[in-house]
Motif scaffolding. Structure first.
Motif, PDB file in Angstrom:
ATOM      1  N   VAL A  18       0.840  -1.201   0.000  1.00 31.18           N
ATOM      2  CA  VAL A  18       0.000   0.000   0.000  1.00 31.18           C
ATOM      3  C   VAL A  18       0.878   1.256   0.000  1.00 31.18           C
ATOM      4  N   ALA A  19       1.925   1.255   0.810  1.00 33.63           N
ATOM      5  CA  ALA A  19       2.828   2.419   0.848  1.00 33.63           C
ATOM      6  C   ALA A  19       3.509   2.621  -0.500  1.00 33.63           C
ATOM      7  N   LEU A  20       3.927   1.543  -1.145  1.00 38.68           N
ATOM      8  CA  LEU A  20       4.566   1.651  -2.463  1.00 38.68           C
ATOM      9  C   LEU A  20       3.583   2.172  -3.514  1.00 38.68           C
ATOM     10  N   VAL A  21       2.349   1.686  -3.468  1.00 43.54           N
ATOM     11  CA  VAL A  21       1.351   2.139  -4.438  1.00 43.54           C
ATOM     12  C   VAL A  21       1.045   3.622  -4.235  1.00 43.54           C
ATOM     13  N   ILE A  22       0.866   4.033  -3.001  1.00 46.54           N
ATOM     14  CA  ILE A  22       0.617   5.452  -2.726  1.00 46.54           C
ATOM     15  C   ILE A  22       1.804   6.301  -3.188  1.00 46.54           C
ATOM     16  N   GLY A  23       3.018   5.848  -2.946  1.00 43.72           N
ATOM     17  CA  GLY A  23       4.204   6.581  -3.404  1.00 43.72           C
ATOM     18  C   GLY A  23       4.272   6.665  -4.911  1.00 43.72           C
ATOM     19  N   PHE A  24       3.973   5.567  -5.600  1.00 43.53           N
ATOM     20  CA  PHE A  24       4.011   5.561  -7.060  1.00 43.53           C
ATOM     21  C   PHE A  24       2.958   6.505  -7.632  1.00 43.53           C
ATOM     22  N   VAL A  25       1.738   6.457  -7.086  1.00 42.41           N
ATOM     23  CA  VAL A  25       0.677   7.343  -7.556  1.00 42.41           C
ATOM     24  C   VAL A  25       1.059   8.802  -7.308  1.00 42.41           C
ATOM     25  N   SER A  26       1.645   9.088  -6.166  1.00 44.76           N
ATOM     26  CA  SER A  26       2.061  10.468  -5.856  1.00 44.76           C
ATOM     27  C   SER A  26       3.118  10.956  -6.822  1.00 44.76           C
ATOM     28  N   VAL A  27       4.087  10.110  -7.133  1.00 45.23           N
ATOM     29  CA  VAL A  27       5.172  10.515  -8.049  1.00 45.23           C
ATOM     30  C   VAL A  27       4.642  10.732  -9.451  1.00 45.23           C
ATOM     31  N   THR A  28       3.734   9.873  -9.912  1.00 42.12           N
ATOM     32  CA  THR A  28       3.234  10.033 -11.280  1.00 42.12           C
ATOM     33  C   THR A  28       2.329  11.257 -11.426  1.00 42.12           C
ATOM     34  N   ARG A  29       1.676  11.689 -10.376  1.00 41.21           N
ATOM     35  CA  ARG A  29       0.799  12.864 -10.453  1.00 41.21           C
ATOM     36  C   ARG A  29       1.511  14.166 -10.139  1.00 41.21           C
ATOM     37  N   MET A  30       2.737  14.079  -9.681  1.00 41.28           N
ATOM     38  CA  MET A  30       3.483  15.280  -9.320  1.00 41.28           C
ATOM     39  C   MET A  30       3.956  15.982 -10.588  1.00 41.28           C
ATOM     40  N   SER A  31       3.719  17.271 -10.657  1.00 39.35           N
ATOM     41  CA  SER A  31       4.178  18.023 -11.820  1.00 39.35           C
ATOM     42  C   SER A  31       5.557  18.606 -11.529  1.00 39.35           C
ATOM     43  N   THR A  32       6.463  18.381 -12.448  1.00 39.66           N
ATOM     44  CA  THR A  32       7.813  18.925 -12.310  1.00 39.66           C
ATOM     45  C   THR A  32       8.104  19.795 -13.520  1.00 39.66           C
ATOM     46  N   ASP A  33       8.888  20.813 -13.291  1.00 37.05           N
ATOM     47  CA  ASP A  33       9.263  21.710 -14.363  1.00 37.05           C
ATOM     48  C   ASP A  33      10.733  22.031 -14.204  1.00 37.05           C
ATOM     49  N   LEU A  34      11.549  21.539 -15.124  1.00 36.43           N
ATOM     50  CA  LEU A  34      12.984  21.766 -15.028  1.00 36.43           C
ATOM     51  C   LEU A  34      13.348  23.213 -15.320  1.00 36.43           C
ATOM     52  N   LEU A  35      12.575  23.868 -16.156  1.00 34.17           N
ATOM     53  CA  LEU A  35      12.814  25.266 -16.493  1.00 34.17           C
ATOM     54  C   LEU A  35      11.558  26.071 -16.180  1.00 34.17           C
ATOM     55  N   PRO A  36      11.363  26.459 -14.933  1.00 35.59           N
ATOM     56  CA  PRO A  36      10.152  27.202 -14.594  1.00 35.59           C
ATOM     57  C   PRO A  36      10.122  28.554 -15.290  1.00 35.59           C
ATOM     58  N   ASN A  37       8.928  29.057 -15.496  1.00 38.56           N
ATOM     59  CA  ASN A  37       8.753  30.314 -16.205  1.00 38.56           C
ATOM     60  C   ASN A  37       8.779  31.474 -15.208  1.00 38.56           C
ATOM     61  N   PHE A  38       9.900  32.150 -15.114  1.00 38.83           N
ATOM     62  CA  PHE A  38      10.016  33.327 -14.266  1.00 38.83           C
ATOM     63  C   PHE A  38      10.962  34.306 -14.925  1.00 38.83           C
ATOM     64  N   THR A  39      10.836  35.565 -14.575  1.00 36.72           N
ATOM     65  CA  THR A  39      11.703  36.590 -15.148  1.00 36.72           C
ATOM     66  C   THR A  39      12.377  37.363 -14.033  1.00 36.72           C
ATOM     67  N   ILE A  40      13.598  37.721 -14.277  1.00 33.15           N
ATOM     68  CA  ILE A  40      14.357  38.550 -13.352  1.00 33.15           C
ATOM     69  C   ILE A  40      14.483  39.919 -14.007  1.00 33.15           C
ATOM     70  N   PRO A  41      14.028  40.974 -13.354  1.00 37.54           N
ATOM     71  CA  PRO A  41      13.988  42.281 -14.019  1.00 37.54           C
ATOM     72  C   PRO A  41      15.329  43.015 -14.033  1.00 37.54           C
ATOM     73  N   TYR A  42      16.429  42.301 -14.186  1.00 36.03           N
ATOM     74  CA  TYR A  42      17.748  42.925 -14.254  1.00 36.03           C
ATOM     75  C   TYR A  42      18.524  42.320 -15.411  1.00 36.03           C
ATOM     76  N   MET A  43      19.449  43.091 -15.913  1.00 35.59           N
ATOM     77  CA  MET A  43      20.369  42.571 -16.924  1.00 35.59           C
ATOM     78  C   MET A  43      21.764  43.050 -16.573  1.00 35.59           C
ATOM     79  N   ALA A  44      22.748  42.285 -16.960  1.00 39.58           N
ATOM     80  CA  ALA A  44      24.141  42.663 -16.739  1.00 39.58           C
ATOM     81  C   ALA A  44      24.895  42.478 -18.040  1.00 39.58           C
ATOM     82  N   VAL A  45      25.692  43.465 -18.393  1.00 38.61           N
ATOM     83  CA  VAL A  45      26.500  43.409 -19.605  1.00 38.61           C
ATOM     84  C   VAL A  45      27.957  43.497 -19.184  1.00 38.61           C
ATOM     85  N   ILE A  46      28.735  42.511 -19.560  1.00 38.56           N
ATOM     86  CA  ILE A  46      30.163  42.501 -19.238  1.00 38.56           C
ATOM     87  C   ILE A  46      30.923  42.548 -20.555  1.00 38.56           C
ATOM     88  N   THR A  47      31.773  43.540 -20.694  1.00 37.85           N
ATOM     89  CA  THR A  47      32.533  43.708 -21.927  1.00 37.85           C
ATOM     90  C   THR A  47      34.021  43.506 -21.665  1.00 37.85           C
TER      91      THR A  47
END
Length: 96
Positions: A18-47
């Protein structure tokens, strides 16, 4: 407690399954995002300008970049301190 586990191994086996099944169901329903959509309002230019004096870099590179970056829409502030930093308005959309 261990005596009951030894006496009733099927109960322990069912609990583990039962614990393994609950863990498997939890992992398959979990949403993961390797590259989340966020913006940083700064820029840096190095020359880099090898062999040039700091005054020459400021005159020929930094001043031109400051002028160009100041014309970009949404830029609120442009500062220079060895590197060039630009700050965007917090509600400005960087990507369209």
């Amino acid at each position: 407690m261990f005596k009951k586990c030894v006496q009733k191994p099927y109960t322990v086996l069912v609990a583990v399954i039962v614990a393994l099944v609950i863990g498997f169901v939890s992992v398959t329903r979990m949403s993961t995002d390797l590259l989340p959509n966020f913006t940083i309002p700064y820029m840096a230019v190095i020359t880099t300008y090898p062999g040039a004096s700091p005054e020459k870099v400021e005159r020929e590179v930094t001043e031109l970049l400051e002028g160009s970056l100041g014309t970009i829409s949404g830029v609120v502030n442009v500062t220079t301190a060895e590197r060039l930093f630009g700050e965007f308005h917090p509600r400005h959309r960087l990507y369209r």
